[in-house]
Write an enzyme that holds these catalytic residues in place. Sequence first.
Site, PDB file in Angstrom:
ATOM      1  N   SER A 233       0.837  -1.198   0.000  1.00  0.00           N
ATOM      2  CA  SER A 233       0.000   0.000   0.000  1.00  0.00           C
ATOM      3  C   SER A 233       0.868   1.242   0.000  1.00  0.00           C
ATOM      4  O   SER A 233       2.013   1.221   0.492  1.00  0.00           O
ATOM      5  CB  SER A 233      -0.903   0.013   1.242  1.00  0.00           C
ATOM      6  OG  SER A 233      -1.553   1.255   1.398  1.00  0.00           O
TER       7      SER A 233
ATOM      8  N   TYR B  72      -1.812  -0.541  10.335  1.00  0.00           N
ATOM      9  CA  TYR B  72      -1.879  -0.920   8.914  1.00  0.00           C
ATOM     10  C   TYR B  72      -0.621  -0.486   8.184  1.00  0.00           C
ATOM     11  O   TYR B  72      -0.004  -1.276   7.446  1.00  0.00           O
ATOM     12  CB  TYR B  72      -3.122  -0.279   8.289  1.00  0.00           C
ATOM     13  CG  TYR B  72      -3.253  -0.494   6.806  1.00  0.00           C
ATOM     14  CD1 TYR B  72      -3.735  -1.704   6.306  1.00  0.00           C
ATOM     15  CD2 TYR B  72      -2.923   0.503   5.901  1.00  0.00           C
ATOM     16  CE1 TYR B  72      -3.877  -1.905   4.939  1.00  0.00           C
ATOM     17  CE2 TYR B  72      -3.057   0.316   4.536  1.00  0.00           C
ATOM     18  CZ  TYR B  72      -3.537  -0.894   4.061  1.00  0.00           C
ATOM     19  OH  TYR B  72      -3.676  -1.087   2.702  1.00  0.00           O
TER      20      TYR B  72
END
Length: 283
Positions: free
Chosen positions: A153, A166
């Site tokens: 990501s 995350y």
Amino acid sequence: MPRLEGKVAVITGAGSGLGRQAAQLFAAEGARVVVMDILLDRAEGTVKLVAEQGGTAVAVEADTTVEADVARTVATAVAEFGKLDIMWANAGIVSRGGVPSVLGGEHVEFQDFTLEDWNKVVAVNLTGPFLCAKHAVPALRANGGGVILVTSSAAATVAHHSIAPYSATKAGVNGMVRALSLDLGKYGIRVNAVAPTHGMSPNFLMEPGAPVVGQSYEEVQGPWDPAASPIPLKLNRPPNLLDNANAALFLVSDESAYISGVTLPSTDGGTLSRVAMRFPEDG
């Protein structure tokens, strides 16, 4: 010739979002696909879409955090199709609260994350790819080599509010990809990551049983206005799931035969070129 002719691919988290889009794309390019998802009905929905376009796929209900499930998924690929060429560890979750600015996510102060919150995200986003890679290696070696792909990501590179767990796991993915490319190259195994910035599915922030949206955040937000978009690259359409799937297709195809240890920002559009300080011309 189709770019994945004769290849066998496992895609985790392929019941919705990028995984579903990629399963259809890979099958259209000649691959036989094992669609792995924690929800069987979603996996079967993807298989149906692949079949409707003339492709071949099988569904496996499995959890990437459970080692026996991952081993069973790889075994299914070999039993059904005779080998494994591509393992894509795509399944992932965002930390509790999600991204506050997207779909009304809840703002969570870092100190309010529990150990359970942390462990859950680490299990899915980092332990899951570890298990996928571990169990793919013997099958890939038996096949003379192949590709391991992991979904990273942009959050591994730049900061977003309220998702520190995350971001940490995705940075860990990037480090693991670099290390594995060094360790596994001798077996003819390439290891890369695709790191979406834009063009991802709202299902990522929804409950697991929510209906599959099949569009990107930007597509579901209404009429596209390039001038209003924060993306520096101005195009006449919003970024979509296929933009990310196409980048993944390149990384698992022979077109990237000498690329390994790389994390590719797949739908950056110039976003990561920004510095911390904003200027008037940035809008």
